[in-house]
Structures are given as C-alpha cells and as structure tokens.
Design a protein around this motif. Structure first.
Motif, PDB file in Angstrom:
ATOM      1  N   SER A   1      -3.751  10.370   3.782  1.00 27.52           N
ATOM      2  CA  SER A   1      -3.538   9.657   5.039  1.00 27.52           C
ATOM      3  C   SER A   1      -3.337   8.175   4.705  1.00 27.52           C
ATOM      4  O   SER A   1      -3.701   7.711   3.618  1.00 27.52           O
ATOM      5  N   LEU A   2      -2.774   7.412   5.617  1.00 27.67           N
ATOM      6  CA  LEU A   2      -2.532   6.003   5.353  1.00 27.67           C
ATOM      7  C   LEU A   2      -3.840   5.256   5.094  1.00 27.67           C
ATOM      8  O   LEU A   2      -3.929   4.424   4.175  1.00 27.67           O
ATOM      9  N   SER A   3      -4.863   5.549   5.881  1.00 25.40           N
ATOM     10  CA  SER A   3      -6.146   4.873   5.640  1.00 25.40           C
ATOM     11  C   SER A   3      -6.774   5.327   4.335  1.00 25.40           C
ATOM     12  O   SER A   3      -7.473   4.551   3.667  1.00 25.40           O
TER      13      SER A   3
ATOM     14  N   PRO B   1       2.091  -4.221   3.713  1.00 22.89           N
ATOM     15  CA  PRO B   1       1.898  -5.200   2.641  1.00 22.89           C
ATOM     16  C   PRO B   1       0.436  -5.614   2.513  1.00 22.89           C
ATOM     17  O   PRO B   1      -0.307  -5.649   3.496  1.00 22.89           O
ATOM     18  N   ILE B   2       0.039  -5.925   1.300  1.00 23.67           N
ATOM     19  CA  ILE B   2      -1.280  -6.468   1.014  1.00 23.67           C
ATOM     20  C   ILE B   2      -1.081  -7.761   0.233  1.00 23.67           C
ATOM     21  O   ILE B   2      -0.246  -7.828  -0.672  1.00 23.67           O
ATOM     22  N   PHE B   3      -1.828  -8.786   0.615  1.00 23.31           N
ATOM     23  CA  PHE B   3      -1.673 -10.112   0.035  1.00 23.31           C
ATOM     24  C   PHE B   3      -2.954 -10.525  -0.675  1.00 23.31           C
ATOM     25  O   PHE B   3      -4.056 -10.133  -0.275  1.00 23.31           O
ATOM     26  N   LYS B   4      -2.806 -11.334  -1.699  1.00 19.43           N
ATOM     27  CA  LYS B   4      -3.939 -11.741  -2.530  1.00 19.43           C
ATOM     28  C   LYS B   4      -3.949 -13.254  -2.693  1.00 19.43           C
ATOM     29  O   LYS B   4      -2.933 -13.858  -3.018  1.00 19.43           O
TER      30      LYS B   4
ATOM     31  N   ILE C   1       0.844  -1.196   0.000  1.00 10.54           N
ATOM     32  CA  ILE C   1       0.000   0.000   0.000  1.00 10.54           C
ATOM     33  C   ILE C   1       0.877   1.242   0.000  1.00 10.54           C
ATOM     34  O   ILE C   1       0.620   2.209  -0.716  1.00 10.54           O
ATOM     35  N   CYS C   2       1.919   1.218   0.817  1.00 11.81           N
ATOM     36  CA  CYS C   2       2.860   2.337   0.897  1.00 11.81           C
ATOM     37  C   CYS C   2       4.167   1.833   1.492  1.00 11.81           C
ATOM     38  O   CYS C   2       4.229   0.715   2.009  1.00 11.81           O
TER      39      CYS C   2
END
Length: 246
Positions: free
Chosen positions: A129-131, A53-56, A17-18
């Motif tokens: 913002s992060l969200s 991190p984002i996982f799929k 995400i960032c």
C-alpha cells in the motif's frame, strides 16, 4: 533510496516514495488558494505531479519525518508542511529533517480521503500500500522519529484538536505528545499499546516497529481550509521539531 541535491536550493535533497501517486495539486482550489507560490513551493508542486516526493534538509543528529496528506482531503497540515519546509530551508539544523508534504498527491488533487479506494491510515501494515511504502522508506532511511499531521472535523473521530500517542512499545511517543500538548494546548489521546484501537495507522505501525511517532490533528472541515487551521497545524509541527531543539 537515492536522494539527489536540488540545484536551485542550497541544502535541499529529494527523492520519490513512488511514481504512481502523482497529482496536480493546483486543480484543488481549496488548497491551492492557500499555498504561497514561492519558488520552492512551485518546485514541490511540479514534482508532486509525478509521484510522492520526499525532501531532506540537514545531515546530522537524529532523523525526523514531518508527514502530511495521508488523507488527501485533510488540507491544513499539507499547507503547514510546505510552510515549515520553506521556513527551515536556509537554516543550519542540528538534526536531519525529512518532509513529505503530499503523501498522496492524487488524493489531494481530487480532495478525497482515500487513495485508490484505500484508507492509507488503516493500511500501513498492508504490503505495497502507499502508506506501507512510506513505512518502508522510514525504515530504509533509519528515521528515528515521526510526526504525522492530519485534520479532523466536528462529529468525526476525534472531532477536536488532539495528539494521538501510545505508551508501549515506544514510551517516547507519549513523551512527545505531552511536550506538544503543554506547548500548544492540543488534547492528548493516548493508548496503553500501539494499534490497540484499530490497525494500520502510520503512527501505530511506526511505534510497533520501534520508531516513536505521534499523530497530530487540528480542527477543520474536511476538504476545506478554515481560518486559523493552517496556523494551528504549523504550531504543532514547530512543537514536534521543538522537542528536538529545532
């Protein structure tokens, strides 16, 4: 976003995400002591050092997001998110599931509610913002449904196990909450219109954008993992996914 396959694990892909939110989760012994050090969890902890991190998993059906760690000191849901990802890793899934176990690894590392002095569940509507960046990823990925998982302490808001939802503009938010409530017994807190109580919650902003979402809370002292709290959060996650036949 540019997801890449993770060579060590079949069917798993990841992206960030960032890259400014990273943290060493292992420095927070209150959560680290509760994490089973599977090969997958070791990999996730390493990646969290460098950002969010984002996982799929999967590549068909509806797109679902299991999110936790918006408040870094709400620990049970972050452990439960790892548990759910490990459990589903080798399954053939009817839908695509995205996981964000640690929304703000830096905050989790420091066992802090805020990220850089900002409450991420009051700032999803604030540009960059992060969200808000998580929201942009949800929109970019065309995610269809969001489950945001938290914990709450006695004498806080709400102070009991619950599911936040709204009836408008996304009625399915309320339907998901009802399903989870009947399944696991969590109390429903529902508003007639999203964002009517306060601004900036991930759930509310998603609903206002036409993406049905719920917020699930389990009871646990902040910055701790009380007995049974991970299991209760995991039950809420399983029920959220169960709504879609997973």
């Amino acid at each position: 976003m540019q997801f890449e396959k993770v060579s060590q694990f079949d069917n798993l892909e990841m992206d960030y995400i960032c890259d400014f939110s990273g943290g060493f989760i292992s420095r927070n012994q209150n959560i680290f002591s509760q994490i089973e050090l599977t090969d997958l969890n070791k990999f996730i902890l390493e990646k969290a050092v460098f950002g969010t991190p984002i996982f799929k998993l999967g590549d068909k059906g509806n797109k679902l997001l299991v999110l936790s760690g918006i408040h870094g000191n709400e620990l049970p849901s972050q452990v439960a998110n790892l548990k759910a990802l490990n459990e589903l890793l080798d399954h053939s899934l009817p839908h695509t599931i995205y996981f964000i176990p640690f929304a703000a690894p830096k905050s989790t590392m420091n066992n802090q509610r805020f990220f850089n002095s900002l409450d991420l569940n009051r700032s999803t509507h604030i540009e960059d913002s992060l969200s808000n960046m998580i929201l942009k990823a949800i929109i970019d990925l065309k995610i269809d449904f969001v489950g945001d998982f938290h914990s709450t302490a006695f004498n806080s808001n709400p102070g009991f196990e619950s599911i936040f939802s709204s009836k408008s503009p996304c009625p399915e938010s309320f339907l998901m909450a009802n399903y989870i409530s009947r399944d696991v017994g969590s109390n429903i807190i529902s508003f007639d219109f999203a964002g009517s109580s306060y601004k900036g919650a991930v759930e509310d902003v998603c609903n206002l954008k036409g993406i049905p979402a719920v917020t699930c809370e389990v009871l646990c002292p902040f910055a701790q993992v009380s007995e049974g709290s991970v299991e209760r959060s995991y039950a809420q996650m399983k029920s959220f996914l169960g709504y879609f036949g997973i």
